[in-house]
Enzyme design. Structure first.
Site, short mmCIF file in Angstrom:
data_model
loop_
_atom_site.label_atom_id
_atom_site.label_comp_id
_atom_site.label_asym_id
_atom_site.label_seq_id
_atom_site.Cartn_x
_atom_site.Cartn_y
_atom_site.Cartn_z
N LYS A 44 73.00 -26.39 -10.45
CA LYS A 44 73.30 -27.66 -10.37
C LYS A 44 72.02 -28.44 -9.87
O LYS A 44 71.56 -29.30 -10.21
CB LYS A 44 74.27 -28.11 -9.59
N ALA A 72 80.06 -27.14 3.83
CA ALA A 72 81.26 -27.78 3.05
C ALA A 72 81.27 -27.00 1.74
O ALA A 72 81.17 -27.57 0.69
CB ALA A 72 80.53 -29.24 3.02
N GLY A 122 82.04 -23.63 -6.08
CA GLY A 122 80.80 -23.39 -6.60
C GLY A 122 79.82 -22.50 -5.68
O GLY A 122 79.16 -21.57 -6.09
N HIS A 123 80.11 -22.75 -4.40
CA HIS A 123 79.57 -21.68 -3.61
C HIS A 123 80.00 -20.35 -3.57
O HIS A 123 79.23 -19.19 -3.68
CB HIS A 123 79.34 -21.95 -2.06
#
Ligand code: PAF
Length: 282
Positions: free
Chosen positions: A150, A32, A36-37
């Site tokens: 995070k 998903a 951010g990834h």
């Protein structure tokens, strides 16, 4: 980009491409994938000869069966993003491949790092993360592995994992990536209703506003954050904690927040959102 679905394929692909002392940058993910990834992928790509990523929704780190069932999955979209970010090898195994029946796994004990905050709220979560990341590290033998801040507590656990495994992999913590409205990017954001998505940036707004109180006792900072979140009917606070950024142990209420890290978990409907902030010197 080569896609491997078995451990054997992965080992062989890495052995073939790594020859000549090449460095390997590794980003383990549960798919998903979002921007951010992508920020981790960019670093892994830029700082290493080989860039390897894994996409595996690890069942043993979920303590809530509904959370596991609802976790977003779209390997086709993940594959496209990985390819666009220059990934050399993507590992996308099945659960049976990772955990064959009767197979043994290496388990680790993270002591007090796994009994507070996320560890206390999600029993077994970090044990499951340790098992899968340990397994992946043994397969990939990365020079550097990249993790988003995070999941701040996860970064501390992974550093301890590497210490216990006695491997030379360098853990590279990467800053939280946020949307333009400040919401920390997360695969779970996709599960928010439009109304909750529109209000969700209030979490980071609250954390940022609490920075003004950094020199004040933690109790005051907590009261401020707790009352702000309570004022939003769409939000339910699970916890807000102020802890030492290394030991993750909570700071006494009468001590100032400065130098420590604030950790928040908020529910919006059935979606659990996490974020954190550093109380730097004013
Ligand atoms: O942060 C995650 O996405 C997961 O916890 C990880 C590190 C990929 C292990 O399953």
């Amino acid at each position: 980009m080569l896609i491997c679905t078995t451990k054997k394929e992965l080992r062989e692909a890495i052995a073939a491409q790594k020859s000549g002392g090449k460095s390997v940058g590794f980003v383990p993910t549960m798919g998903a994938l979002h921007q951010g990834h992508a920020s981790l992928f960019k670093r892994a790509r830029a700082e290493n000869d080989l860039f390897v990523a894994s996409v595996f929704v690890n069942p043993i780190q979920f303590n809530n069966p509904d959370d596991l069932k609802n976790y977003p999955r779209d390997f086709e979209a993940d594959r496209r993003l990985l390819e666009a970010e220059g990934c050399d090898i993507a590992f996308h195994p099945s659960v049976e491949e990772m955990y064959p029946e009767g197979g043994k796994v290496e388990r680790y004990n993270f002591g007090s790092l796994e009994t507070v905050m996320e560890g206390a709220q999600r029993p077994g979560h970090f044990a499951g993360v340790g098992v899968v990341v340990g397994l992946l590290f043994r397969l990939v033998e990365p020079t550097r592995a990249y993790f988003g801040e995070k999941d701040f507590q996860q970064v501390a656990v992974i550093k301890e994992l590497v210490r216990q495994m006695g491997i030379p992999t360098q853990i590279v913590p990467c800053p939280i990536k946020r949307g333009e409205d400040g919401l920390a990017l997360s695969s779970r954001n996709a599960l928010l209703t439009p109304e909750n998505r529109a209000k969700a940036p209030f979490i980071y707004e609250t954390l940022k506003a609490s920075l003004e109180l950094a020199s004040r006792p933690c109790r005051e900072v907590k009261d401020f954050v707790e009352s702000r979140i309570a004022s939003c009917p769409l939000m339910k606070l699970e916890y807000f904690e102020i802890a030492d950024p290394d030991s993750l142990q909570s700071v006494p209420d009468d001590k100032p927040a400065v130098g420590n890290q604030g950790f928040i978990v908020v529910w919006m409907g059935s979606v659990r959102l996490i974020d954190n902030i550093h109380y730097g010197a004013l």
